[in-house]
Design a protein around this motif. Structure first.
Motif, PDB file in Angstrom:
ATOM      1  N   ASP A  38      35.523  34.087  37.623  1.00 37.93           N
ATOM      2  CA  ASP A  38      36.080  35.404  37.307  1.00 37.93           C
ATOM      3  C   ASP A  38      37.315  35.188  36.438  1.00 37.93           C
ATOM      4  N   ALA A  46      40.496  37.205  37.454  1.00 37.54           N
ATOM      5  CA  ALA A  46      41.075  36.708  38.708  1.00 37.54           C
ATOM      6  C   ALA A  46      41.816  35.403  38.453  1.00 37.54           C
ATOM      7  N   TYR A  62      47.047  38.825  45.569  1.00 36.65           N
ATOM      8  CA  TYR A  62      45.890  39.263  44.784  1.00 36.65           C
ATOM      9  C   TYR A  62      45.193  40.449  45.443  1.00 36.65           C
ATOM     10  N   TYR A  63      45.141  40.456  46.770  1.00 37.12           N
ATOM     11  CA  TYR A  63      44.499  41.568  47.475  1.00 37.12           C
ATOM     12  C   TYR A  63      45.284  42.869  47.268  1.00 37.12           C
ATOM     13  N   THR A 109      44.609  44.022  43.565  1.00 35.61           N
ATOM     14  CA  THR A 109      43.259  44.388  43.130  1.00 35.61           C
ATOM     15  C   THR A 109      42.371  44.950  44.229  1.00 35.61           C
ATOM     16  N   ASN A 110      42.816  44.822  45.489  1.00 40.30           N
ATOM     17  CA  ASN A 110      42.005  45.200  46.642  1.00 40.30           C
ATOM     18  C   ASN A 110      40.755  44.320  46.753  1.00 40.30           C
ATOM     19  N   LYS A 111      40.836  43.113  46.165  1.00 36.16           N
ATOM     20  CA  LYS A 111      39.742  42.150  46.255  1.00 36.16           C
ATOM     21  C   LYS A 111      40.225  40.913  46.998  1.00 36.16           C
ATOM     22  N   LYS A 112      39.351  40.354  47.813  1.00 37.79           N
ATOM     23  CA  LYS A 112      39.711  39.166  48.568  1.00 37.79           C
ATOM     24  C   LYS A 112      39.354  37.902  47.787  1.00 37.79           C
TER      25      LYS A 112
END
Length: 238
Positions: free
Chosen positions: A42, A45, A70-71, A74-77
């Motif tokens: 990614d 990322a 990062y979470y 972006t609300n991504k783990k």
């Protein structure tokens, strides 16, 4: 300190132009040397996380803190394994240096979280909104890079109750180094010089700062950072 020493960056006068140049330079390194065309990595990322790592260079590394950053953004783990993979790629591309810890009492390297320093402080600035020079991390980074240039193997020093910024080793001889922005008051002077209080090792001990007044005392030598970078003063080892 702020924009680093890439030669072409001195062609630009405006800070926005310098930052744009460094951002483009970093993106080119990432695209050509790290992210291959066939890679499933990614890209966004990697860039977001790598810039965060660089902006925190010199601080205690924590994969958990990076994952949390990062979470929130972006609300991504992202997993710790992925973060360590990114670190390895940054290291192999010579963007980051890994600085291991050294047990001063046990006189051995420790298997623990390393600290990381960027090869150029301009890259550290890319993701930094404000620069507090007094936190010394930029200066630490510059001193670390200079020590490598001078042929030292460099560790951060671990004591019973704290840390020494650097242990510089060459030809099986060493010295200890503390880095400070300015020794502007008694509290700062005491903190930097007293960091050596419990160290019984007789190797030379230094405090480096931007002060021009020589504050050497108790067998600890105080050196000016600019003089050190210009090779006007030399570190002694034993």
């Amino acid at each position: 300190i702020k924009w680093g020493g890439f030669p072409l960056r001195f062609s630009f006068r405006e800070e926005n132009s310098i930052k744009r140049f460094l951002d483009n330079l970093y993106s080119n390194i990432v695209n050509r040397d790290i992210i291959k065309k066939s890679s499933k990595m990614d890209r966004k990322a990697f860039k977001d996380i790598s810039l965060y790592i660089m902006s925190n260079a010199g601080k205690e590394f924590s994969a958990e803190n990076i994952a949390n950053f990062y979470y929130k953004k972006t609300n991504k783990k992202v997993s710790s394994r992925t973060i360590y993979t990114y670190l390895e790629k940054l290291h192999k591309a010579y963007i980051l240096h890994s600085c291991k810890k050294y047990n001063i009492v046990g006189k051995s390297a420790l298997e623990s979280n390393d600290k990381f320093y960027v090869t150029d402080t301009g890259l550290r600035t890319l993701n930094t909104n404000t620069i507090n020079y007094e936190d010394t991390f930029f200066l630490e980074n510059i001193i670390y890079n200079e020590l490598l240039i001078q042929g030292f193997t460099v560790f951060t020093g671990k004591t019973y109750k704290g840390e020494i910024d650097f242990i510089a080793i060459k030809d099986n001889k060493k010295c200890f180094i503390q880095v400070s922005y300015l020794l502007s008051n008694e509290e700062t002077i005491k903190r930097e010089f007293c960091a050596y209080e419990k160290i019984t090792d007789a190797s030379p001990k230094y405090v480096l700062s931007l002060d021009r007044i020589d504050l050497s005392h108790n067998g600890i030598e105080h050196l000016n950072i600019v003089d050190f970078l210009l090779h006007k003063v030399t570190l002694h080892l034993s």
